[in-house]
Design a protein around this motif. Structure first.
Motif, PDB file in Angstrom:
ATOM      1  N   VAL A 178      46.743  33.698  44.271  1.00 18.31           N
ATOM      2  CA  VAL A 178      45.612  34.328  44.875  1.00 18.31           C
ATOM      3  C   VAL A 178      45.259  35.619  43.731  1.00 18.31           C
ATOM      4  CG1 VAL A 178      44.873  35.788  46.583  1.00 18.31           C
ATOM      5  CG2 VAL A 178      46.292  33.881  47.057  1.00 18.31           C
ATOM      6  N   LEU A 179      44.008  35.470  43.446  1.00 16.33           N
ATOM      7  CA  LEU A 179      43.368  36.538  42.523  1.00 16.33           C
ATOM      8  C   LEU A 179      42.167  37.191  43.083  1.00 16.33           C
ATOM      9  CD1 LEU A 179      42.858  33.853  39.420  1.00 16.33           C
ATOM     10  CD2 LEU A 179      44.611  35.531  40.024  1.00 16.33           C
ATOM     11  N   VAL A 239      45.580  42.835  45.970  1.00 16.91           N
ATOM     12  CA  VAL A 239      44.839  42.050  45.372  1.00 16.91           C
ATOM     13  C   VAL A 239      43.391  42.069  45.531  1.00 16.91           C
ATOM     14  CG1 VAL A 239      44.351  39.372  44.869  1.00 16.91           C
ATOM     15  CG2 VAL A 239      46.686  40.290  45.387  1.00 16.91           C
ATOM     16  N   SER A 240      42.748  42.258  46.905  1.00 15.59           N
ATOM     17  CA  SER A 240      41.367  42.143  47.116  1.00 15.59           C
ATOM     18  C   SER A 240      40.754  43.490  46.598  1.00 15.59           C
ATOM     19  CB  SER A 240      41.231  42.250  48.706  1.00 15.59           C
ATOM     20  OG  SER A 240      41.535  43.335  49.149  1.00 15.59           O
ATOM     21  N   THR A 248      51.548  33.441  46.578  1.00 10.48           N
ATOM     22  CA  THR A 248      51.667  33.404  48.114  1.00 10.48           C
ATOM     23  C   THR A 248      51.407  31.795  48.627  1.00 10.48           C
ATOM     24  OG1 THR A 248      51.122  34.475  50.172  1.00 10.48           O
ATOM     25  CG2 THR A 248      49.392  33.707  48.728  1.00 10.48           C
ATOM     26  N   THR A 249      51.350  31.836  49.767  1.00 11.52           N
ATOM     27  CA  THR A 249      50.910  30.504  50.415  1.00 11.52           C
ATOM     28  C   THR A 249      49.783  30.212  51.233  1.00 11.52           C
ATOM     29  OG1 THR A 249      52.105  30.822  52.870  1.00 11.52           O
ATOM     30  CG2 THR A 249      53.462  30.457  50.793  1.00 11.52           C
ATOM     31  N   CYS A 264      40.382  35.071  45.799  1.00 13.85           N
ATOM     32  CA  CYS A 264      40.002  33.707  45.548  1.00 13.85           C
ATOM     33  C   CYS A 264      41.396  32.850  45.370  1.00 13.85           C
ATOM     34  CB  CYS A 264      39.334  33.596  44.269  1.00 13.85           C
ATOM     35  SG  CYS A 264      38.783  31.888  43.563  1.00 13.85           S
ATOM     36  N   MET A 265      41.740  31.603  46.012  1.00 14.44           N
ATOM     37  CA  MET A 265      43.010  31.171  46.129  1.00 14.44           C
ATOM     38  C   MET A 265      42.878  29.734  45.112  1.00 14.44           C
ATOM     39  SD  MET A 265      45.486  29.607  49.160  1.00 14.44           S
ATOM     40  CE  MET A 265      43.887  28.902  50.069  1.00 14.44           C
TER      41      MET A 265
END
Length: 324
Positions: A178-179, A239-240, A248-249, A264-265
């Motif tokens: 996740v970015l 991250v946000s 993560t999941t 963004c995943m």
């Protein structure tokens, strides 16, 4: 010299308290677990020793230490109590309406959208039952199950053996990257540490953190980090805000709805890996209760989590799924 045997009938309560004290090494710990006073626990243990005519504990030592005869007795009693609990569970397999007590543990991942509806469903199906719900880490839930402080729990399946606990896999939850949504760096460069974007990781005492670190070691990737946290929402918030990236999941991502517009995943680069969430029960948990929780939990996972997320992110299909 052997103690004088007492005429009282052997009590199951004495045996259960003996087992707890043998495991915990403390009257205080047994008192806390059972809700009995320390003096009551001590009185029951003395009754057991009087009944058998032997000293089971060396009462001069702290923490409590079993005598040689106590160690032999403990091994036999552990087996006997397990059989008794299993027999009780089998006897109550079809009597949900008569069940009197159920202790359920769950990880935070299901606390907001699965457990509330599960609790309502169980209350309707088991009207005479008193419930206790507990939220904790997977490691803590497994330990509570081993110590018989819970009857069943939902947790990440650990890598080590769970001894006499029974596990039913529920959900395959793959690891993803996740970015921040606003990001110009290449994914491979980020993961392999060739950018200034920091890796934000889960606290190292969590099972999920150990699984991630093991995979990174297998890939030969060493990630520096300045931030670790046990709370998924905090990681997603960081991250946000552009403070870094994380592994993560999808399940955990789905719980961070307020931050998703700025996230963004991506699939994990290279060989994929996943954690498995399972329903874990003690041998003495009623089979009918286990079947009821299993069926309802699966239905809720499908309706509340899988269907909405797979609609939005179709590339997760096939990897993020219920385990049959």
């Amino acid at each position: 010299m052997p103690r004088q045997s007492a005429p009282k009938d052997l009590s199951l309560k004495w045996l259960e308290l003996f087992q707890i004290c043998a495991q915990k090494g403390s009257l205080q710990a047994a008192s806390k677990e059972t809700g009995l006073t320390v003096s009551t626990v001590s009185h029951h243990l003395r009754n057991l020793e009087d009944h058998l005519g032997v000293e089971l504990f060396d009462h001069s030592r702290r923490p409590m230490v079993l005598t040689p005869k106590g160690r032999v007795f403990s091994r036999k009693i552990d087996v006997a109590l397990q059989l008794i609990r299993k027999a009780k569970a089998e006897a109550s397999a079809g009597s949900l309406t008569e069940a009197s007590y159920l202790r359920v543990g769950t990880i935070e991942d299901f606390e907001s959208d699965i457990i509330p509806e599960l609790a309502v469903h169980l209350s309707a199906k088991m009207p005479a039952c008193d419930f206790m719900y507990h939220t904790d880490s997977s490691h803590a839930i497994i330990e509570m199950l081993r110590d018989r402080q819970l009857d069943l729990g939902i947790s990440t399946t650990p890598s080590e053996r769970m001894h006499d606990l029974q596990d039913r896999p529920l959900l395959r939850d793959p690891f993803v990257i996740v970015l921040p949504k606003v990001n110009e760096e290449a994914l491979d460069d980020i993961v392999e540490g060739r950018t200034k974007l920091q890796f934000l990781r889960f606290s190292s005492n969590l099972i999920i953190a150990r699984q991630i670190e093991a995979q990174l070691r297998r890939m030969g990737i060493s990630t520096s980090h300045k931030f670790e946290c046990s709370n998924n929402q905090t990681l997603m918030s960081m991250v946000s805000a552009g403070a870094g990236w994380t592994i993560t999941t999808p399940l955990l991502y789905s719980r961070a709805k307020q931050f998703q517009p700025k996230l963004c995943m991506h699939p994990f680069p290279g060989k994929s890996f996943a954690r498995t969430l399972a329903l874990v029960a003690t041998p003495d948990c009623s089979r009918s209760a286990l079947e009821l929780v299993d069926a309802k939990t699966r239905s809720l996972i499908q309706d509340r989590i899988l269907t909405p997320l797979l609609t939005d992110i179709p590339w997760l299909s096939g990897s993020f799924k219920l385990v049959d």
